[in-house]
Scaffold this motif. Structure first.
Motif, PDB file in Angstrom:
ATOM      1  N   MET A   1       0.835  -1.194   0.000  1.00  0.00           N
ATOM      2  CA  MET A   1       0.000   0.000   0.000  1.00  0.00           C
ATOM      3  C   MET A   1       0.876   1.253   0.000  1.00  0.00           C
ATOM      4  N   GLU A   2       0.498   2.216  -0.810  1.00  0.00           N
ATOM      5  CA  GLU A   2       1.290   3.443  -0.900  1.00  0.00           C
ATOM      6  C   GLU A   2       1.194   4.239   0.391  1.00  0.00           C
ATOM      7  N   GLU A   3       2.354   4.700   0.869  1.00  0.00           N
ATOM      8  CA  GLU A   3       2.361   5.467   2.104  1.00  0.00           C
ATOM      9  C   GLU A   3       1.920   6.893   1.850  1.00  0.00           C
ATOM     10  N   GLN A   4       1.257   7.471   2.822  1.00  0.00           N
ATOM     11  CA  GLN A   4       0.740   8.826   2.713  1.00  0.00           C
ATOM     12  C   GLN A   4       1.320   9.686   3.818  1.00  0.00           C
TER      13      GLN A   4
ATOM     14  N   SER B   1       7.995  14.762   8.581  1.00  0.00           N
ATOM     15  CA  SER B   1       8.709  13.491   8.447  1.00  0.00           C
ATOM     16  C   SER B   1       7.830  12.272   8.661  1.00  0.00           C
ATOM     17  N   PHE B   2       6.559  12.475   9.026  1.00  0.00           N
ATOM     18  CA  PHE B   2       5.673  11.341   9.267  1.00  0.00           C
ATOM     19  C   PHE B   2       5.147  10.789   7.950  1.00  0.00           C
ATOM     20  N   ASN B   3       4.968   9.467   7.896  1.00  0.00           N
ATOM     21  CA  ASN B   3       4.279   8.840   6.776  1.00  0.00           C
ATOM     22  C   ASN B   3       3.606   7.577   7.274  1.00  0.00           C
ATOM     23  N   THR B   4       2.510   7.208   6.645  1.00  0.00           N
ATOM     24  CA  THR B   4       1.715   6.080   7.120  1.00  0.00           C
ATOM     25  C   THR B   4       0.911   5.505   5.959  1.00  0.00           C
TER      26      THR B   4
END
Length: 319
Positions: free
Chosen positions: A1-4, A145-148
């Motif tokens: 799944m692509e990170e957002q 800097s966050f990604n999920t």
């Protein structure tokens, strides 16, 4: 799944300097190896009064406003309030709110200079009886800097410890939502309710006037409560990232002293330049100086650049 990239909400005040996250060896390895942090569900934090403190005070104020009002349908309103409050408190997993906590260790009247990220009380609380580490993050760089892999919004805020200020904000929120209830419920009872339908059908058919005010109040109280702490924790001087996920099933689970604990894994780009991680302090221990070299090797292996690593200055013996 692509990170957002999680979306930031609001425009809160900014901390100055570094914010520190105290952890043990397992926590340090987890953050550096996985390049992620675990935001804990709001109902599973160390402070037993978390969430409940703000929730109880808010409801007490609402019921007080209902009781002293001259609203014609206040008995029904009071019962709805109480049933909704009980439903929330009886469901500890309810909601999609997760917190990651950091400490503002800058000098103050009770905290001397030179010990930022190196607090004895924090080592005692978070080192697990062994080696502890404090990770100093630049808050501004952290926010980008966050990604999920899931849809998440977040907010950074400072915890509120002053009881008078807490009560003032609760009074303001309660008054705001009570007025919204009066306005919308008056319209509902006077113009929209159909006597030939059941109460459930009436509620469902007029959700904008019956259900939405409750949801709006719930969201406001929760978001305020996430940054409200008992004054006994004042020394921590805590800032928090509050993450709100799109679905109840976005969380993972880990073991903790409280049993199975839901958390939200949040990716963290530590390898970019400049990295949001700026400093690591090795906590008190018999080999803290040797551990400095070990942590530098771990950072190099993890491709995390330009992080200062230093030993604690505190002569605390915990071994």
């Amino acid at each position: 799944m692509e990170e957002q990239e999680p979306q930031k909400t609001g425009n809160p005040p900014k901390p100055e300097g570094l914010l520190y996250h105290y952890t043990d060896q397992k926590g340090l390895l987890g953050i550096l190896d996985s390049k992620s942090i675990w935001a804990t569900h709001v109902r599973y934090l160390n402070d037993a009064s978390e969430f409940v403190l703000a929730w109880d005070k808010s409801w007490e104020k609402l019921i007080y406003l209902v009781d002293k009002s001259e609203y014609a349908h206040k008995d029904q309103l009071r019962n709805i309030y109480r049933r909704f409050r009980k439903a929330v408190l009886d469901s500890p997993g309810r909601g999609k709110y997760y917190l990651w906590c950091l400490t503002d260790d800058k000098a103050s009247e009770t905290r001397p200079r030179g010990f930022e990220g190196d607090r004895l009380s924090q080592w005692r609380g978070y080192s697990g009886g062994g080696y502890g580490f404090s990770l100093g993050f630049d808050a501004t760089t952290l926010e980008s800097s966050f990604n999920t892999p899931v849809n998440v919004v977040f907010r950074l805020g400072r915890c509120q410890y002053d009881e008078a200020e807490q009560d003032a904000q609760i009074e303001s929120l309660a008054a705001k939502h009570f007025k919204e209830f009066l306005d919308k419920w008056s319209t509902y009872f006077t113009h929209l309710r159909n006597p030939s339908l059941s109460p459930f059908e009436n509620f469902r058919n007029n959700a904008e006037y019956t259900i939405e005010p409750i949801v709006n109040m719930y969201v406001d109280f929760i978001e305020f409560g996430m940054f409200m702490k008992h004054r006994g924790y004042l020394e921590e001087n805590e800032w928090r990232f509050a993450f709100i996920s799109e679905s109840d099933t976005d969380c993972s689970f880990r073991e903790s002293r409280f049993g199975l604990t839901p958390y939200l894994p949040i990716g963290l780009d530590l390898s970019k330049s400049p990295s949001p991680l700026r400093r690591i302090i090795v906590g008190p221990g018999p080999h803290k100086d040797e551990w400095v070299g070990t942590i530098k090797l771990l950072l190099a292996k993890s491709a995390i650049p330009d992080v200062e690593v230093v030993p604690s200055q505190i002569p605390y013996r915990n071994w």
